[in-house]
Enzyme design. Structure first.
Site, short mmCIF file in Angstrom:
data_model
loop_
_atom_site.label_atom_id
_atom_site.label_comp_id
_atom_site.label_asym_id
_atom_site.label_seq_id
_atom_site.Cartn_x
_atom_site.Cartn_y
_atom_site.Cartn_z
N GLY A 7 26.15 46.10 65.52
CA GLY A 7 26.48 46.51 64.16
C GLY A 7 27.10 45.35 63.42
O GLY A 7 27.68 44.45 64.06
N GLN A 18 32.33 41.60 57.06
CA GLN A 18 32.32 40.59 58.14
C GLN A 18 31.54 39.34 57.75
O GLN A 18 31.66 38.31 58.41
CB GLN A 18 31.70 41.18 59.41
CG GLN A 18 32.54 42.29 60.01
CD GLN A 18 31.94 42.75 61.31
OE1 GLN A 18 31.06 43.60 61.33
NE2 GLN A 18 32.39 42.17 62.41
N CYS A 62 34.44 43.21 68.79
CA CYS A 62 34.11 43.04 67.38
C CYS A 62 33.77 41.58 67.14
O CYS A 62 34.47 40.69 67.63
CB CYS A 62 35.31 43.45 66.52
SG CYS A 62 35.05 43.22 64.76
N LEU A 63 32.71 41.34 66.38
CA LEU A 63 32.29 39.96 66.10
C LEU A 63 33.33 39.21 65.27
O LEU A 63 33.31 37.98 65.22
CB LEU A 63 30.94 39.96 65.37
CG LEU A 63 29.76 40.54 66.17
CD1 LEU A 63 28.53 40.67 65.29
CD2 LEU A 63 29.46 39.68 67.40
N HIS A 83 33.17 52.44 64.25
CA HIS A 83 33.62 51.04 64.17
C HIS A 83 33.17 50.40 62.85
O HIS A 83 33.98 49.77 62.14
CB HIS A 83 33.06 50.27 65.37
CG HIS A 83 33.45 48.83 65.43
ND1 HIS A 83 34.23 48.31 66.43
CD2 HIS A 83 33.15 47.78 64.62
CE1 HIS A 83 34.41 47.01 66.22
NE2 HIS A 83 33.75 46.66 65.13
N GLU A 84 31.90 50.57 62.49
CA GLU A 84 31.38 49.93 61.27
C GLU A 84 31.96 50.56 60.02
O GLU A 84 32.28 49.86 59.06
CB GLU A 84 29.84 50.00 61.25
CG GLU A 84 29.15 49.28 62.39
CD GLU A 84 29.64 47.86 62.63
OE1 GLU A 84 30.00 47.17 61.66
OE2 GLU A 84 29.69 47.46 63.80
N HIS A 109 35.27 49.23 59.18
CA HIS A 109 35.22 47.92 58.51
C HIS A 109 35.10 48.06 56.99
O HIS A 109 35.60 47.22 56.24
CB HIS A 109 34.00 47.12 58.99
CG HIS A 109 34.24 46.30 60.22
ND1 HIS A 109 35.24 45.36 60.31
CD2 HIS A 109 33.58 46.26 61.40
CE1 HIS A 109 35.19 44.78 61.51
NE2 HIS A 109 34.20 45.31 62.19
ZN ZN Z 1 33.62 44.85 64.12
#
Ligand code: ZN
Length: 197
Positions: free
Chosen positions: A48, A53, A110-111, A152-153, A156
Site C-alpha cells: 500500500g 508518503q 511502513c515505507l 494502515h493506509e 495515513h
Molecule cells: Zn505506511
C-alpha cells in the site's frame, strides 16, 4: 516514474489530506499520480502507498497484495494472518468503519518508517466507502490482512502512522525482527516482551 517516499519527520505525514472531487480524480494530473504511485509501491516494495508518503496532502491511496508476495510464505503464517492476494486498486476520500474489536495483533511495517516494525492491534473486518480510480463510489468489505492494509493506509490520509497505535514495547528493527522474532507465535512474543492489552 518512481517517486520519493518521505520518512517520519516530514510534516505532510502528520496532516489531514485534502479530499478530491470525481472530476479531479479523472484529471490527467491525478491519473498520472496513480500510475506513478503504483510504480513506486512495486519498486519499494510495499502492499500500500498513501499520497502523503510521496509528499502530497491528498486523501488517496493505492493498494495491491500480489500473489507473488505470498508464494514463499509458509501456509500457516498466511492462515494465521488471513492474508490473501488483493488486486490493484485505488481508494479516495475513504470513510472507514471497523466491524469488530482491534484484536488482531501482528507485526506491521511502513515505507515511511523504513527499517522498523512493531505489533499493531487492528480490526479483523472493516467496511470502506470511498471513490475509485475513476471517481465512482464504491463500498469495500474486507477481512484479515487486507483489512489491516486498509486501516494502515486510511490512517495515513488523516496524519496517523502505526507508531500511534503500536504496542510500543514491540517496536524493533526489521533486522532484529527477522533475527529473533519472525517465527515466534504471538503468545511467545507476548510472554517474552510483555505488553498490556
Ligand atoms: Zn505506511
Amino acid at each position: 516514474m518512481r517517486l520519493k517516499i518521505v520518512q517520519a519527520g516530514e510534516a505532510v505525514l502528520r496532516q489531514r489530506g485534502k479530499d478530491l472531487s470525481a472530476g479531479e480524480i479523472r484529471s490527467r494530473e491525478i491519473q498520472n499520480l496513480i500510475e506513478w504511485m503504483r510504480e513506486t509501491m512495486y519498486d519499494a516494495p510495499g502492499v500500500g502507498l498513501a499520497a502523503p508518503q510521496v509528499g502530497l496532502s491528498l486523501r488517496l491511496a493505492v493498494i495491491e497484495d500480489k500473489p507473488e508476495n505470498l508464494k514463499d510464505v509458509p501456509a500457516d503464517y498466511l492462515k494465521e494472518r488471513d492474508r490473501k492476494a488483493v488486486p490493484f486498486h485505488v481508494i479516495v476520500n475513504p470513510k472507514l468503519t471497523l466491524e469488530g474489536p482491534a484484536d488482531a495483533e501482528f507485526f506491521e511495517g511502513c515505507l515511511s518508517l523504513s527499517g522498523f516494525t512493531a505489533v499493531v492491534p487492528r480490526a479483523r473486518k472493516v467496511r470502506v466507502e470511498c471513490l475509485d480510480h475513476q471517481g465512482e463510489p464504491k463500498t469495500i468489505q474486507a477481512s484479515g490482512w487486507y483489512a489491516r492494509i486498509l486501516q494502515h493506509e486510511i490512517d495515513h490520509l488523516v496524519g496517523t502512522v502505526y507508531i500511534d497505535r503500536m504496542r510500543s514495547r514491540t517496536f524493533m528493527s526489521v533486522e532484529n525482527h527477522n533475527r529473533y522474532w519472525k517465527n515466534k507465535s504471538s503468545a511467545d512474543l507476548r510472554k517474552l516482551i510483555g505488553w498490556e492489552s
